[in-house]
Design a protein around this motif. Sequence first.
Motif, PDB file in Angstrom:
ATOM      1  N   LEU A 241      -0.782  -9.836 -13.103  1.00 30.65           N
ATOM      2  CA  LEU A 241      -2.028 -10.591 -13.015  1.00 30.65           C
ATOM      3  C   LEU A 241      -2.570 -10.608 -11.587  1.00 30.65           C
ATOM      4  O   LEU A 241      -3.781 -10.502 -11.364  1.00 30.65           O
ATOM      5  CB  LEU A 241      -1.818 -12.020 -13.519  1.00 30.65           C
ATOM      6  CG  LEU A 241      -1.380 -12.155 -14.983  1.00 30.65           C
ATOM      7  CD1 LEU A 241      -1.236 -13.628 -15.361  1.00 30.65           C
ATOM      8  CD2 LEU A 241      -2.351 -11.465 -15.931  1.00 30.65           C
ATOM      9  N   GLU A 242      -1.663 -10.712 -10.636  1.00 33.08           N
ATOM     10  CA  GLU A 242      -2.065 -10.703  -9.223  1.00 33.08           C
ATOM     11  C   GLU A 242      -2.684  -9.359  -8.856  1.00 33.08           C
ATOM     12  O   GLU A 242      -3.663  -9.286  -8.103  1.00 33.08           O
ATOM     13  CB  GLU A 242      -0.837 -10.982  -8.350  1.00 33.08           C
ATOM     14  CG  GLU A 242      -1.129 -11.082  -6.867  1.00 33.08           C
ATOM     15  CD  GLU A 242       0.154 -11.251  -6.058  1.00 33.08           C
ATOM     16  OE1 GLU A 242       0.370 -10.469  -5.121  1.00 33.08           O
ATOM     17  OE2 GLU A 242       0.935 -12.162  -6.385  1.00 33.08           O
ATOM     18  N   THR A 243      -2.142  -8.281  -9.420  1.00 32.02           N
ATOM     19  CA  THR A 243      -2.675  -6.940  -9.169  1.00 32.02           C
ATOM     20  C   THR A 243      -4.102  -6.824  -9.689  1.00 32.02           C
ATOM     21  O   THR A 243      -4.987  -6.284  -9.011  1.00 32.02           O
ATOM     22  CB  THR A 243      -1.779  -5.872  -9.835  1.00 32.02           C
ATOM     23  OG1 THR A 243      -0.471  -5.921  -9.255  1.00 32.02           O
ATOM     24  CG2 THR A 243      -2.363  -4.479  -9.650  1.00 32.02           C
ATOM     25  N   GLY A 346       4.360  10.661 -11.315  1.00 34.44           N
ATOM     26  CA  GLY A 346       3.906   9.303 -11.055  1.00 34.44           C
ATOM     27  C   GLY A 346       4.402   8.775  -9.733  1.00 34.44           C
ATOM     28  O   GLY A 346       4.987   9.519  -8.917  1.00 34.44           O
ATOM     29  N   TYR A 347       4.173   7.471  -9.525  1.00 32.24           N
ATOM     30  CA  TYR A 347       4.557   6.823  -8.271  1.00 32.24           C
ATOM     31  C   TYR A 347       5.257   5.493  -8.560  1.00 32.24           C
ATOM     32  O   TYR A 347       5.021   4.857  -9.595  1.00 32.24           O
ATOM     33  CB  TYR A 347       3.327   6.572  -7.396  1.00 32.24           C
ATOM     34  CG  TYR A 347       2.591   7.829  -6.989  1.00 32.24           C
ATOM     35  CD1 TYR A 347       3.138   8.696  -6.047  1.00 32.24           C
ATOM     36  CD2 TYR A 347       1.355   8.155  -7.557  1.00 32.24           C
ATOM     37  CE1 TYR A 347       2.458   9.857  -5.665  1.00 32.24           C
ATOM     38  CE2 TYR A 347       0.670   9.294  -7.187  1.00 32.24           C
ATOM     39  CZ  TYR A 347       1.231  10.148  -6.241  1.00 32.24           C
ATOM     40  OH  TYR A 347       0.568  11.294  -5.870  1.00 32.24           O
ATOM     41  N   TRP A 348       6.070   5.094  -7.613  1.00 35.53           N
ATOM     42  CA  TRP A 348       6.871   3.881  -7.750  1.00 35.53           C
ATOM     43  C   TRP A 348       6.609   2.949  -6.577  1.00 35.53           C
ATOM     44  O   TRP A 348       6.467   3.388  -5.434  1.00 35.53           O
ATOM     45  CB  TRP A 348       8.353   4.252  -7.802  1.00 35.53           C
ATOM     46  CG  TRP A 348       9.308   3.088  -7.723  1.00 35.53           C
ATOM     47  CD1 TRP A 348       9.280   1.953  -8.461  1.00 35.53           C
ATOM     48  CD2 TRP A 348      10.443   2.975  -6.860  1.00 35.53           C
ATOM     49  NE1 TRP A 348      10.329   1.122  -8.132  1.00 35.53           N
ATOM     50  CE2 TRP A 348      11.064   1.727  -7.143  1.00 35.53           C
ATOM     51  CE3 TRP A 348      11.017   3.806  -5.888  1.00 35.53           C
ATOM     52  CZ2 TRP A 348      12.212   1.287  -6.482  1.00 35.53           C
ATOM     53  CZ3 TRP A 348      12.163   3.367  -5.234  1.00 35.53           C
ATOM     54  CH2 TRP A 348      12.743   2.127  -5.534  1.00 35.53           C
ATOM     55  N   MET A 357       1.276  -1.811  -3.733  1.00 37.44           N
ATOM     56  CA  MET A 357       0.719  -1.596  -5.064  1.00 37.44           C
ATOM     57  C   MET A 357      -0.682  -0.997  -4.976  1.00 37.44           C
ATOM     58  O   MET A 357      -1.011  -0.033  -5.680  1.00 37.44           O
ATOM     59  CB  MET A 357       0.681  -2.921  -5.833  1.00 37.44           C
ATOM     60  CG  MET A 357       0.219  -2.788  -7.273  1.00 37.44           C
ATOM     61  SD  MET A 357       1.347  -1.775  -8.258  1.00 37.44           S
ATOM     62  CE  MET A 357       0.878  -2.241  -9.915  1.00 37.44           C
ATOM     63  N   HIS A 358      -1.492  -1.529  -4.107  1.00 42.36           N
ATOM     64  CA  HIS A 358      -2.863  -1.022  -3.982  1.00 42.36           C
ATOM     65  C   HIS A 358      -2.884   0.391  -3.393  1.00 42.36           C
ATOM     66  O   HIS A 358      -3.701   1.225  -3.794  1.00 42.36           O
ATOM     67  CB  HIS A 358      -3.697  -1.971  -3.139  1.00 42.36           C
ATOM     68  CG  HIS A 358      -3.973  -3.279  -3.825  1.00 42.36           C
ATOM     69  ND1 HIS A 358      -4.537  -3.346  -5.075  1.00 42.36           N
ATOM     70  CD2 HIS A 358      -3.753  -4.567  -3.449  1.00 42.36           C
ATOM     71  CE1 HIS A 358      -4.653  -4.615  -5.450  1.00 42.36           C
ATOM     72  NE2 HIS A 358      -4.180  -5.376  -4.484  1.00 42.36           N
ATOM     73  N   THR A 359      -1.972   0.650  -2.492  1.00 41.47           N
ATOM     74  CA  THR A 359      -1.850   2.010  -1.943  1.00 41.47           C
ATOM     75  C   THR A 359      -1.472   2.992  -3.042  1.00 41.47           C
ATOM     76  O   THR A 359      -1.983   4.113  -3.110  1.00 41.47           O
ATOM     77  CB  THR A 359      -0.794   2.043  -0.821  1.00 41.47           C
ATOM     78  OG1 THR A 359      -1.169   1.140   0.219  1.00 41.47           O
ATOM     79  CG2 THR A 359      -0.656   3.441  -0.250  1.00 41.47           C
TER      80      THR A 359
END
Length: 402
Positions: A241-243, A346-348, A357-359
Amino acid sequence: MNVLFLTIAKINSLGDSGIYTDLLREFYKDGHNVYIVCPTERREKKKTYLVKETEGVILNIRTLNIQKTNIIEKGFGTLAIENQFLSGVKKFFSEIKFDLVIYSTPPITFSKVISFIKKRDGAYSYLLLKDIFPQNAIDMRMIKKGSFLHKFFMKKERKLYEISDTIGCMSQANKNFILTHNPNVSPEKVEVNPNSIFPIEMEEIEEERISLKKVYGLPLNKKIFVYGGNLGKPQGIDFLLETIETTKREDVFFLIIGSGTEYNRIKKWFESTHPKNAMLMKGLPKEQYEKLLRACDVGMLFLHKDFTIPNFPSRLLSYLQIKLPVLAATDPNTDVGSIIESAGCGYWTISGNQESMHTTIDKFCKDSKKYMEMKENAWRLLVKEFHVRHSFQLIKNRLKNV
């Protein structure tokens, strides 16, 4: 050979696709007889009943609600299911001699059933370890460390591992965790046997994607980041939710599809926040859900940052099946993130780190060539590492060595 499978997962038909049905169909195709014991929960309002299909027999045992229910009923249901399954096996399968018994966690309370089958029939026992309990409940603060419940379930866990001839773990990190925290378990009986399915490659049709977006009210000109599956405490919903709230990109849209103990809280958040960059959707039937995934661009995995056990979400396979690149936001103990990054699909990022997360979200949006490469790599990873034939062969090899 007669094969018995015990699970708390609801299996409606062996014709359905899934990590367990796909595996059991491999046994059927190899010439073996398949028998399944699974629950029909109280909410279904059905008595115990038997279903006979071409591929095998499904015994549905009436139980309490044990999934997506309150913790009290879940606890009583988990404790009661052992005797309920045992009674069902004795009543409906009394004339059948089983050669192999396969079972999955959760729960860890099948020991009595397995011991009975092994003693009566001399069957080989194979555990598909999908959940490490009670440590996961300790991590989520559902059980207090050192409490009576903790000690009780640890005893159950040790017994389950003890009577299992082989323990198949979802990943190398899972295997390492089991051996590190259970020195009484012989390394020879533990192997990596991951979540697996029978891959079916699907043709991508742009017109279909556009049509699906219109049907479900999704934006046509944005990259859709989808999270599908259980919405519970283990998924670290606060970070999800924060994302959504802090993502400012105009070309990104979040779609959440699922159900679970946190669904109502998420729904209230949507109703009070009214995010313009996200949509919440109640869980869909499997076929409808997987079709909707084709309209999306990135599949998301979320795990709570406090986990010390290495979870490995099976929903990864749904994403790989339709060539969705994957964004994993997890605790540092699971290896699911390193696996998708090593495969180039993908990415972790660490759950709770919003800057990272935003990066990571930006990476999926800025390089279209790289994005298309990740799509193809997703399919390659599925076929190479998570093909059900591999899982089947691992179990069959164990039987050859008996």
